[in-house]
Design an enzyme around this catalytic site. Sequence first.
Site, PDB file in Angstrom:
ATOM      1  N   TYR A 116       0.837  -1.203   0.000  1.00  0.00           N
ATOM      2  CA  TYR A 116       0.000   0.000   0.000  1.00  0.00           C
ATOM      3  C   TYR A 116       0.865   1.243   0.000  1.00  0.00           C
ATOM      4  CZ  TYR A 116      -4.237  -2.633   1.184  1.00  0.00           C
ATOM      5  OH  TYR A 116      -5.310  -3.495   1.176  1.00  0.00           O
ATOM      6  N   TYR A 155      -0.554 -10.080   0.567  1.00  0.00           N
ATOM      7  CA  TYR A 155       0.506  -9.552   1.442  1.00  0.00           C
ATOM      8  C   TYR A 155       0.426 -10.156   2.839  1.00  0.00           C
ATOM      9  CZ  TYR A 155      -3.193  -6.256   2.914  1.00  0.00           C
ATOM     10  OH  TYR A 155      -4.360  -5.692   3.372  1.00  0.00           O
ATOM     11  N   ARG A 165      -3.027 -11.850   3.655  1.00  0.00           N
ATOM     12  CA  ARG A 165      -4.296 -11.452   3.069  1.00  0.00           C
ATOM     13  C   ARG A 165      -4.373 -11.965   1.637  1.00  0.00           C
ATOM     14  NH1 ARG A 165      -7.630  -7.879   4.381  1.00  0.00           N
ATOM     15  NH2 ARG A 165      -8.957  -9.629   3.835  1.00  0.00           N
ATOM     16  N   HIS A 168      -7.167  -8.522  -2.604  1.00  0.00           N
ATOM     17  CA  HIS A 168      -8.491  -7.956  -2.324  1.00  0.00           C
ATOM     18  C   HIS A 168      -8.530  -6.480  -2.640  1.00  0.00           C
ATOM     19  CE1 HIS A 168      -6.149  -7.140   1.323  1.00  0.00           C
ATOM     20  NE2 HIS A 168      -6.901  -6.073   1.454  1.00  0.00           N
ATOM     21  N   HIS A 170     -10.680  -3.035  -1.273  1.00  0.00           N
ATOM     22  CA  HIS A 170     -11.602  -2.488  -0.270  1.00  0.00           C
ATOM     23  C   HIS A 170     -12.649  -1.615  -0.969  1.00  0.00           C
ATOM     24  CE1 HIS A 170      -9.003  -3.442   3.278  1.00  0.00           C
ATOM     25  NE2 HIS A 170      -8.052  -3.383   2.368  1.00  0.00           N
TER      26      HIS A 170
HETATM   27 FE   FE2 Z   1      -6.134  -4.473   2.568  1.00  0.00          FE
END
Ligand code: FE2
Lengths: 250, 203
Positions: A116, A155, A165, A168, A170
């Site tokens: 991110y 990640y 995770r 995905h 959000h």
């Molecule tokens: Fe996330």
Amino acid sequence: MSTSLPNTPQIAGSFFARDHSRHPPSYAPGYKSSVLRAPKQTLVSFDSTLSERTGPAFGHNMIGELDNDLIVNYARPGEAAIGQRILVHGQILDENARPVPNVLVEYWQANAGGRYRHKKESYLAAVDPNFGGFGRSITDENGYYWFKTVKPGAYPWPNGVNDWRPAHIHFSVFGTGFVQRLITQMYFEGDPMIDICPIVNTISDKEAIKQLIAPLDMGNTIPMDMRAYKFDIVLRGRRSTYFENRPEGN
Amino acid sequence: MVNTINYLKETPSQTAGPYVHIGMVPNFCDITGVIAEDLGKAMIGDGTKGERITITGRVLDGAGNPVNDCVVEIWQADANGIYNSPAEHRSGADENFAGWGRCPADKDGVFRFDTIKPGQVPGPNGAPMAPHVSLWIVARGINIGLLTRMYFSDEAEANAKDPILARVRPSGREHTLIGKREGDTVTFDIRLQGEEETVFLDA
Ligand SMILES: [Fe+2]
């Protein structure tokens, strides 16, 4: 069609009771962050009033031309984000299966490597200088939204010793009433990481989890350009008010 | 065979996660140039009618730590108690007041809305509810967004007649929904858990 039926509801109805069995509970110790952030008291329930039945509206003119193109909306001129190009599209519906037009949908995600763009992010996957990871749309008259992006990477995250995770995206969605507000995550069909994700598994209902998995949609693939994934989102439905003669609030 | 009712089921909620800012307040987390200004940052302008107030408070977890990575949204009526919403059946809402705001908590878990005091909104059976704002909190560790209301300490008489506060009263937790007004500032701390846990709503 400009006709108005005599029994067209004039007052926005209150909402169907939320089916909490399909949502994660607040306290889900498999997801450790929830332990200190979960209310322990029961929620106070009541039939929604005007304060819950109404909600903010946003205009189409607010949306910039590139808001729904994550491949280029943060990129330097002439450059593009690295990763598998995909089109994500779907319809916002309510529990009455009616499309929800003109509502704001916001989405955010990691880059193709699973990183991110955020100061708290410390994963060693590389930052993509051309990827911000944010976009937004307002649904059209039929409740549809779509955006272009790159497929996010999986990640690792500090929860268990070795938790990851699944890939995905959000989503934050507005309805027409404030209590339709929903934040959720979209997963990708066929990802073996979904079944072993502690956040996915905060939801105990396996059927409900399926609603978060977007299928590959070859029919909407753009040949020689990008594959498509379809993700419909269902917001709480309203009861109709056909038989409600009492003009509330007057 | 009976008829089929084709109801759909609401999409399950998932946590907003630790990077919620990217999607909801991108400029706040230094993703600049995509949108000019974060949505919901400014609620009032020169033309907005009503008494200027600031609503501020801290969001705290069960150990008393600030929830410094949450985002708080507010939804409220205008000074006359009318919502600026397509779902509002009464006309005349203040066109210079959207009634919605969004604020990321700071490092101390503090949120802040510069807004106006809402008027009274009709409740069940048309009887007025006391002035209040709705608040919705999302964050890492919050699996489904938390809804609450803030009422005003300087409205004791109206609060005593409010139908929602009446439902809360027997639990002895009514005070967790009352913002403390001092001058133009109304302070409202939100405790996610613990002895003074805020009342959260399901409506
Ligand atoms: Fe996330």
